[in-house]
Design a protein around this motif. Structure first.
Motif, short mmCIF file in Angstrom:
data_model
loop_
_atom_site.label_atom_id
_atom_site.label_comp_id
_atom_site.label_asym_id
_atom_site.label_seq_id
_atom_site.Cartn_x
_atom_site.Cartn_y
_atom_site.Cartn_z
N UNK A 76 2.74 -1.71 4.66
CA UNK A 76 1.62 -0.87 5.05
C UNK A 76 0.45 -1.08 4.10
N UNK A 77 -0.70 -0.69 4.52
CA UNK A 77 -1.87 -0.78 3.63
C UNK A 77 -1.65 0.08 2.38
N UNK A 78 -2.15 -0.44 1.25
CA UNK A 78 -1.90 0.26 0.00
C UNK A 78 -2.65 1.59 -0.07
N UNK A 79 -3.71 1.69 0.67
CA UNK A 79 -4.41 2.97 0.70
C UNK A 79 -3.52 4.07 1.27
N UNK A 80 -2.61 3.68 2.17
CA UNK A 80 -1.69 4.68 2.73
C UNK A 80 -0.75 5.20 1.65
N UNK A 81 -0.33 4.31 0.74
CA UNK A 81 0.52 4.78 -0.37
C UNK A 81 -0.27 5.75 -1.25
N UNK A 82 -1.61 5.45 -1.38
CA UNK A 82 -2.44 6.37 -2.13
C UNK A 82 -2.49 7.73 -1.48
N UNK A 83 -2.63 7.73 -0.12
CA UNK A 83 -2.65 9.01 0.60
C UNK A 83 -1.33 9.77 0.38
N UNK A 84 -0.22 9.03 0.39
CA UNK A 84 1.09 9.69 0.20
C UNK A 84 1.17 10.33 -1.18
N UNK A 85 0.77 9.58 -2.20
CA UNK A 85 0.85 10.10 -3.56
C UNK A 85 -0.07 11.30 -3.73
N UNK A 86 -1.24 11.25 -3.09
CA UNK A 86 -2.16 12.38 -3.17
C UNK A 86 -1.54 13.61 -2.55
N UNK A 87 -0.87 13.42 -1.41
CA UNK A 87 -0.24 14.55 -0.73
C UNK A 87 0.86 15.16 -1.58
N UNK A 88 1.64 14.32 -2.19
CA UNK A 88 2.75 14.81 -3.03
C UNK A 88 2.20 15.49 -4.27
N UNK A 89 1.15 14.90 -4.84
CA UNK A 89 0.54 15.49 -6.04
C UNK A 89 -0.03 16.87 -5.73
N UNK A 90 -0.71 16.99 -4.57
CA UNK A 90 -1.28 18.29 -4.19
C UNK A 90 -0.17 19.30 -3.93
N UNK A 91 1.05 18.82 -3.56
CA UNK A 91 2.17 19.74 -3.31
C UNK A 91 2.83 20.21 -4.60
N UNK A 92 2.31 19.76 -5.75
CA UNK A 92 2.78 20.27 -7.03
C UNK A 92 3.87 19.46 -7.70
N UNK A 93 4.04 18.19 -7.34
CA UNK A 93 5.08 17.37 -7.98
C UNK A 93 4.78 17.18 -9.46
N UNK A 94 5.80 17.09 -10.24
CA UNK A 94 5.63 16.91 -11.69
C UNK A 94 5.57 15.43 -12.04
N UNK A 95 6.46 14.66 -11.40
CA UNK A 95 6.49 13.22 -11.66
C UNK A 95 6.63 12.51 -10.31
N UNK A 96 6.02 11.33 -10.24
CA UNK A 96 6.12 10.53 -9.02
C UNK A 96 6.44 9.11 -9.46
N UNK A 97 7.57 8.60 -8.96
CA UNK A 97 7.98 7.23 -9.27
C UNK A 97 8.05 6.43 -7.98
N UNK A 98 7.52 5.23 -8.02
CA UNK A 98 7.47 4.39 -6.82
C UNK A 98 8.34 3.16 -7.04
N UNK A 99 9.38 3.04 -6.22
CA UNK A 99 10.32 1.93 -6.33
C UNK A 99 9.88 0.77 -5.44
N UNK A 100 8.64 0.36 -5.62
CA UNK A 100 8.06 -0.77 -4.88
C UNK A 100 7.29 -1.61 -5.90
N UNK A 101 7.41 -2.94 -5.80
CA UNK A 101 6.75 -3.83 -6.74
C UNK A 101 5.33 -4.12 -6.23
N UNK A 102 4.33 -3.75 -7.04
CA UNK A 102 2.93 -4.04 -6.72
C UNK A 102 2.37 -5.01 -7.76
#
Length: 777
Positions: A76-102
């Protein structure tokens, strides 16, 4: 015999061998890592049957098949991953780890910029996977960090996982080197731990992959998740759909996506870094359990060892389930199994040894056992059951074992120890450490031991036996046993109780030279007088002794009295021997003021050869006549009136007359009436059975009463223990004689055991005659 001795040595060292085997196997397995498969299997069973519930602090966002169907073909486009991380961050996550190689730039540079802008605006800690491949297989390493556009906004972490030899992933490292940097593992980032060492952690696969809180990637973008689903949590984003990432083999769960390895490892660290103790605690425990089992009887050892063996796995599962302690049981299990197998082998060896070294009839140690237990010294003694064939024919084969065991038990009393061997179906043997006189005394007691018969299945079996011994103590069992058997055979043929082994040449020479040798023995002092103490039950004191002739030949050793006395009697030389014993006894006991009894040969009576010498001896040594007792065997015939008259004269002189071995002869009341006896001596064959034979007890009791009615005192010989003494005392017996009171000993030893009132001066005082000294020879 070598194989038999080897087998015996193995069974004798069974405890040490079992424990030593356990030690060696445990050590070898631990050093070689050979028990790892056992630990893997046990842990896999524990993971499967005892799952754990995750803490809920780690949430998974899955790039799964529904998401691909909803959002289109991967990648998927990398901007979509940005949207996902933004959504999770706004939901109050403490840590976010991405198991994908960029590591590579996007084909559309604007996509990396949009992704970077999203990362820059997040408040949560962001962790991106760094590439590290082929670290363990020796090929060229592949290393990469997130690309330069993204790297300033994230913390790179390693997702490298090394598999075991069986390609299962059980451990994770805490850190890994990537492009010269030491990066923490993604599992540490998710767990919030900061271990800087390069140690490994055993992943707890009781946290099942599907048990973690998870949500589809597409649902997060669409906002389809509970309000507090991500708040304060560590979120792991990674591919779950087949084909998007590596499928990794793990215990109890077959193949799973790589993100689950990071999740399970993070949950393991979240519970606390495991304390891995390795093999040694379990090995030490196993050795302690094996040592404890060896203290039990053999039949209980199997249960203890098996219980120990099957306890390791449950204990390991329970301890690791409820704590962060990890220990390996493979080496301990194999060590315990080795101990169990060794014990089984030794049990079979013992069974084989028992079959070889025990008789089939009674299970008693046999000739093979005797040779196996061989001691290179001691008198070899053999006892033959003369009527065994007839007895067993009447009893039947089934009762043979019981009969033989009861015979053995009685022989133990005679031998003084339990190492009695059944050398064939009608003979027993043992080696005695005692001197020949003690061996002879033991054999002479056999008749009394077996006089009442042996009770077998409500039948009383009469046992007739003969014995032989070889006193060449340095001979081996193989050499000494045939000689003792030959002596026992000679005893059977001669109709006597026991016989000493002698070669035919020795026997011929002995018969020709006995008189000459006896004369020399008197001169050398080889013939001497022993004294067996007598206990007066009324005063509870030693009041006298019986004088017993002893001959210790310089070459032949101990020569039993009945043999040489009989030969001397047959040669008409008994007068000299009798007078020698009389003079020695009177000379020794006159200073002590004690009584002494001497056996009298009936061949001296009626010839006027006794009264005059006795008068002279008593006067010479100053002994009162009443202190001397002459013992006459009851079984001896005495039809000579002159002999009876001489006894009357001796009695009138004050000398006491005793009827010896009473009960074994054929006397009548008229015999007792005629004989001027003042003492009656009950034979030991009756005395020894007073506690076990009612008839013997009745006979002894009635004999004592009869003797007292005739104004005679009663002596009981052959008293071996306190119980028999107490029984005789209850029957009002007067005097006790036997090994319980004392054995026949030289004068000095006899005197040393007397009360202190017999002073040393008295003991030292020689029996000086009142007239000129007499020539004892």
């Amino acid at each position: 015999m070598f194989r038999l001795r080897l087998l015996a040595s193995l069974t004798k060292t069974a405890r040490s061998l079992v424990l030593g085997t356990a030690c060696l196997i445990g050590l070898a397995v631990a050093l070689a890592g050979a028990g790892r498969d056992i630990d893997n299997r046990v842990r896999a069973a524990g993971y499967e049957h005892f799952p754990k519930t995750p803490s809920g602090d780690i949430v998974l966002v899955l790039i799964d098949t529904p998401s691909i169907k909803s959002l289109g073909i991967w990648p998927w486009p990398r901007s979509r991953h940005g949207d996902l991380i933004t959504a999770i961050d706004r939901a109050g996550a403490r840590r976010i780890a991405v198991d994908i190689i960029f590591d590579q730039p996007s084909a559309d540079p604007r996509q990396d910029q949009l992704f970077a802008q999203a990362l820059a605006q997040t408040k949560a800690d962001i962790y991106f996977a760094a590439l590290l491949g082929n670290l363990a297989n020796g090929e060229e390493k592949q290393e990469a960090l997130p690309n330069a556009t993204l790297l300033p906004y994230v913390t790179p972490v390693s997702i490298w996982v090394q598999s075991d030899d069986d390609q299962f992933h059980r451990h994770t490292s805490l850190t890994a080197p990537v492009l010269g940097q030491t990066l923490p593992m993604m599992s540490q980032a998710l767990a919030g731990t900061h271990y800087a060492d390069a140690g490994k952690v055993l992943i707890d696969w009781a946290y099942w992959p599907r048990s973690f809180p998870s949500i589809s990637y597409a649902d997060v973008l669409a906002g389809r998740f509970p309000k507090d689903f991500f708040r304060g949590k560590s979120v792991l984003i990674g591919p779950d759909a087949f084909g998007l990432g590596d499928q990794i083999s793990v215990p109890a769960h077959k193949k799973i996506a790589g993100m689950y390895v990071q999740a399970a490892a993070a949950e393991t660290l979240h519970a606390g870094r495991p304390i891995e103790l390795g093999d040694w605690p379990a090995i030490l425990t196993a050795l302690l359990l094996v040592s404890g089992a060896m203290l039990l009887k053999p039949r209980w050892r199997y249960g203890a060892l098996a219980l120990s063996l099957f306890t390791f796995a449950p204990v390991q599962i329970l301890v690791e389930h409820f704590s962060i302690i990890r220990f390996d049981i493979g080496a301990a299990s194999l060590a315990t199994a080795a101990a169990l197998l060794t014990q089984a082998f030794l049990t079979m060896a013992q069974a084989m040894l028992d079959r070889i070294t025990k008789s089939a009839e009674a299970g008693l140690p046999n000739l093979a056992a005797m040779e196996l237990d061989e001691r290179n010294d001691g008198v070899m003694v053999v006892v033959c059951l003369r009527n065994y064939v007839e007895t067993t024919a009447l009893l039947g084969f089934a009762a043979q074992g019981k009969l033989l065991n009861k015979i053995r038990d009685r022989l133990i009393l005679a031998a003084g120890h339990e190492r009695i061997y059944q050398i064939d179906n009608h003979s027993f043997a043992w080696r005695s450490k005692e001197d020949v006189p003690e061996v002879v005394a033991s054999l002479e007691g056999l008749e009394a031991l077996f006089a009442p018969g042996v009770q077998v299945e409500q039948l009383t079996v009469d046992i007739t036996l003969n014995a032989g011994f070889c006193d060449e103590t340095a001979l081996s069992v193989e050499d000494a046993l045939p000689k003792a058997v030959m002596a026992a055979t000679n005893a059977i043929n001669r109709g006597i109780l026991w016989e000493r082994y002698e070669t035919d040449e020795d026997e011929v020479f002995w018969k020709l030279s006995i008189l000459n040798e006896f004369e020399q023995a008197l001169g050398r002092g080889d013939v001497w007088v022993a004294y067996q103490p007598k206990l007066d039950l009324h005063s509870n004191a030693i009041t006298g002794a019986e004088a017993l002739i002893r001959w210790i030949h310089p070459d032949r050793g101990f020569i039993r009295p009945d043999r040489f006395v009989r030969a001397i009697e047959d040669a008409g030389r008994i007068d000299k021997l009798t007078l020698y014993v009389l003079e020695r006894a009177i000379a020794d006991f006159a200073p002590l003021g004690l009584s002494v009894a001497v056996n009298l040969s009936m061949r001296m009576l009626g010839k006027n050869k006794l009264e005059a010498p006795l008068r002279d001896l008593l006067e010479t040594y100053g002994m009162p006549a009443e202190k001397l007792t002459l013992e006459i065997t009851e079984s001896a015939t005495m039809t000579d009136d002159q002999g009876m008259a001489e006894l009357e004269s001796l009695r009138a002189l004050g000398i006491l007359i005793s009827i010896d071995d009473y009960g074994t002869g054929q006397s009548t009341l008229s015999y007792l009436k005629r004989l001027p006896a003042s003492e009656l001596k009950i034979d030991q064959s009756f005395v020894r059975q007073v506690l076990t034979s009612r008839s013997d007890a009745v006979l002894i009791n009635s004999t004592i009463k009869l003797a007292h009615e005739l104004d005679m005192r009663v002596v009981a010989e052959g008293v071996e223990d306190q119980q028999v003494l107490d029984a005789l005392a209850g029957m009002e017996c007067d005097i006790i004689q036997g090994y319980h009171v004392g054995r026949p000993v030289p004068l000095a030893e006899f005197v040393s055991k007397l009360p202190h009132k017999i002073t040393s001066a008295t003991v030292a005082k020689t029996a000086a005659p009142r007239r000129s000294s007499r020539n004892a020879a």
